[in-house]
Write a protein that holds these residues in place. Structure first.
Motif, PDB file in Angstrom:
ATOM      1  N   SER A   1       0.847  -1.199   0.000  1.00 42.10           N
ATOM      2  CA  SER A   1       0.000   0.000   0.000  1.00 42.10           C
ATOM      3  C   SER A   1       0.885   1.252   0.000  1.00 42.10           C
ATOM      4  N   GLN A   2       2.195   1.059   0.242  1.00 40.35           N
ATOM      5  CA  GLN A   2       3.127   2.185   0.213  1.00 40.35           C
ATOM      6  C   GLN A   2       3.895   2.176  -1.115  1.00 40.35           C
ATOM      7  N   ARG A   3       4.354   3.348  -1.512  1.00 41.92           N
ATOM      8  CA  ARG A   3       4.989   3.476  -2.826  1.00 41.92           C
ATOM      9  C   ARG A   3       6.215   2.573  -2.945  1.00 41.92           C
ATOM     10  N   TYR A   4       7.077   2.574  -1.927  1.00 41.66           N
ATOM     11  CA  TYR A   4       8.290   1.784  -2.046  1.00 41.66           C
ATOM     12  C   TYR A   4       7.972   0.292  -2.064  1.00 41.66           C
ATOM     13  N   GLY A   5       6.970  -0.097  -1.301  1.00 44.73           N
ATOM     14  CA  GLY A   5       6.563  -1.499  -1.317  1.00 44.73           C
ATOM     15  C   GLY A   5       6.103  -1.922  -2.700  1.00 44.73           C
TER      16      GLY A   5
ATOM     17  N   CYS B   1      14.234  18.471   3.573  1.00 45.07           N
ATOM     18  CA  CYS B   1      13.287  17.828   4.488  1.00 45.07           C
ATOM     19  C   CYS B   1      12.851  18.879   5.490  1.00 45.07           C
ATOM     20  N   SER B   2      11.536  19.072   5.608  1.00 49.96           N
ATOM     21  CA  SER B   2      10.990  20.205   6.358  1.00 49.96           C
ATOM     22  C   SER B   2      11.408  20.213   7.825  1.00 49.96           C
ATOM     23  N   GLU B   3      11.437  21.429   8.349  1.00 50.11           N
ATOM     24  CA  GLU B   3      11.685  21.626   9.782  1.00 50.11           C
ATOM     25  C   GLU B   3      10.739  20.759  10.597  1.00 50.11           C
ATOM     26  N   THR B   4      11.254  20.095  11.623  1.00 54.59           N
ATOM     27  CA  THR B   4      10.387  19.315  12.498  1.00 54.59           C
ATOM     28  C   THR B   4      11.026  19.170  13.868  1.00 54.59           C
ATOM     29  N   ALA B   5      10.204  19.326  14.907  1.00 55.67           N
ATOM     30  CA  ALA B   5      10.721  19.259  16.276  1.00 55.67           C
ATOM     31  C   ALA B   5      10.770  17.827  16.792  1.00 55.67           C
ATOM     32  N   ILE B   6      10.112  16.916  16.084  1.00 53.98           N
ATOM     33  CA  ILE B   6      10.105  15.520  16.540  1.00 53.98           C
ATOM     34  C   ILE B   6      10.797  14.635  15.501  1.00 53.98           C
ATOM     35  N   TRP B   7      11.300  13.510  15.956  1.00 56.60           N
ATOM     36  CA  TRP B   7      11.955  12.576  15.034  1.00 56.60           C
ATOM     37  C   TRP B   7      10.988  12.186  13.927  1.00 56.60           C
ATOM     38  N   THR B   8      11.411  12.330  12.707  1.00 54.10           N
ATOM     39  CA  THR B   8      10.562  12.086  11.542  1.00 54.10           C
ATOM     40  C   THR B   8      11.300  11.168  10.573  1.00 54.10           C
ATOM     41  N   HIS B   9      10.579  10.202  10.037  1.00 51.23           N
ATOM     42  CA  HIS B   9      11.177   9.261   9.095  1.00 51.23           C
ATOM     43  C   HIS B   9      11.001   9.776   7.674  1.00 51.23           C
ATOM     44  N   LYS B  10      12.062   9.707   6.906  1.00 47.78           N
ATOM     45  CA  LYS B  10      12.001  10.209   5.539  1.00 47.78           C
ATOM     46  C   LYS B  10      12.569   9.148   4.590  1.00 47.78           C
ATOM     47  N   GLU B  11      11.912   8.976   3.468  1.00 44.91           N
ATOM     48  CA  GLU B  11      12.410   8.055   2.445  1.00 44.91           C
ATOM     49  C   GLU B  11      12.574   8.815   1.136  1.00 44.91           C
ATOM     50  N   ILE B  12      13.706   8.642   0.508  1.00 42.93           N
ATOM     51  CA  ILE B  12      13.934   9.231  -0.817  1.00 42.93           C
ATOM     52  C   ILE B  12      14.249   8.085  -1.768  1.00 42.93           C
ATOM     53  N   ILE B  13      13.429   7.947  -2.791  1.00 42.54           N
ATOM     54  CA  ILE B  13      13.636   6.867  -3.752  1.00 42.54           C
ATOM     55  C   ILE B  13      14.267   7.452  -5.006  1.00 42.54           C
ATOM     56  N   PHE B  14      15.319   6.826  -5.472  1.00 40.10           N
ATOM     57  CA  PHE B  14      15.942   7.296  -6.706  1.00 40.10           C
ATOM     58  C   PHE B  14      16.352   6.105  -7.570  1.00 40.10           C
ATOM     59  N   THR B  15      16.581   6.388  -8.826  1.00 38.71           N
ATOM     60  CA  THR B  15      16.959   5.313  -9.741  1.00 38.71           C
ATOM     61  C   THR B  15      18.438   5.416 -10.064  1.00 38.71           C
TER      62      THR B  15
END
Ligand SMILES: [Ca+2]
Ligand SMILES: [Ca+2]
Length: 300
Positions: free
Chosen positions: A65-69, A208-222
């Motif tokens: 259901s997620q893009r990377y999956g 990656c936007s400013e955030t005060a809490i730990w945030t998970h980020k995924e960057i997919i590239f070819t």
């Protein structure tokens, strides 16, 4: 070609390494847990179904259901199509970064496996208070004048897998403006930058936007030239314009190649049984005649 499996039929493979296993029907993955029986792993089919492959992975979530999956599923599907092997396969997904968790330091300002750069008195720091994985994260402190600070690591063709989709993921926090992530490949003396959707020759990065809490980020590239590049450069830094006396943190960074397939080494001894008392043994290999026989005899 698919295996047609009856309810309560079993697939038996030699081995005791459980990892994570899935039935793959060409579109989706169904997690299946084997029982260990002596030197074998036994998979019991819960209901009638058709599957292309039994897949073993070293990761435990395959969420289409997620893009990377979805990308991963497509990649696995493509790879199986190319090999024409109806069999047990292992899919690996290893971290291609060295110390993406920022655990190894020569001193509290010097990561053993990452390079550091800064202007003025901005600094790279070991942080044992704010972490998401292991004992430490890396904290980038921006000095009063807002000078730059960054860490980076180079990966070379020998560190990478084959062409295809890659995922850079990490956890971060960022005070005042964003965390700047640069993915650059050097090829034939020219730098190419990933801008979030394509490679371009002008400098580009991902914010990656400013955030005060730990945030998970995924960057997919070819990467369609993994074996031909000079290096791949992964860098974390501060977004230009970040206010002075602020910090950014990164932890648990991973660079992974989607859907790297190894053929399961015991496939020659793969057995399929129609029920628990009537064990049919097939010496399945990658030859289509054997696959056809398996399919025809049917187990269903
Ligand atoms: Ca860590
Ligand atoms: Ca270093």
């Amino acid at each position: 070609m698919k295996w047609r499996l009856n309810e309560d039929s079993k697939i038996i493979v030699p081995g005791s390494v459980t990892d994570n296993w899935y039935f793959f029907n060409g579109h989706s993955f169904e997690a299946i847990t084997p029982t260990v029986n002596g030197g074998n792993l036994e998979f019991t089919v819960s209901k009638n179904k058709a599957v292309i492959s039994l897949i073993r992975t070293n990761f435990d979530v395959l969420d289409i259901s997620q893009r990377y999956g979805k990308i991963k599923a497509e990649s696995i599907k493509e790879s199986l199509k190319e090999t024409s092997c109806i069999n047990a396969h292992r899919v690996i997904e290893d971290n291609l970064l060295t110390d993406g968790s920022f655990e190894e330091w020569d001193d509290p300002n010097d990561l053993t496996h990452w390079s550091e750069g800064h202007g003025g008195s901005s600094s790279v720091n070991q942080d044992s208070i704010n972490t998401v994985d292991g004992d430490y994260s890396v904290r980038l402190d921006i000095d009063t004048d807002g000078n730059y600070v960054q860490i980076w690591q180079y990966r070379y063709p020998a560190d990478l897998e084959s062409d295809g989709y890659y995922k850079l993921s990490f956890w971060y926090k960022s005070e005042s403006k964003g965390l700047q992530v640069t993915i650059r490949k050097l090829k034939d003396g020219t730098s190419y930058y990933w801008d979030g959707s394509k490679w371009k020759t002008g400098e580009a990065s991902i914010i990656c936007s400013e955030t005060a809490i730990w945030t998970h980020k995924e960057i997919i590239f070819t990467l369609e030239d993994a074996g031909d590049i000079t290096l791949l450069h992964i860098q974390f830094g501060r977004e230009s314009g970040t206010a002075g006396n602020t910090s950014k943190w990164v932890d648990n960074a991973k660079l992974e190649k989607s859907g790297v397939i190894e053929h399961y080494d015991a496939r020659g001894d793969l057995k399929v049984t129609a029920n628990s008392t009537d064990i049919k043994i097939y010496a399945v290999d990658s030859q289509s005649s054997n696959q056809a026989e398996l399919d025809k005899v049917g187990i269903g």
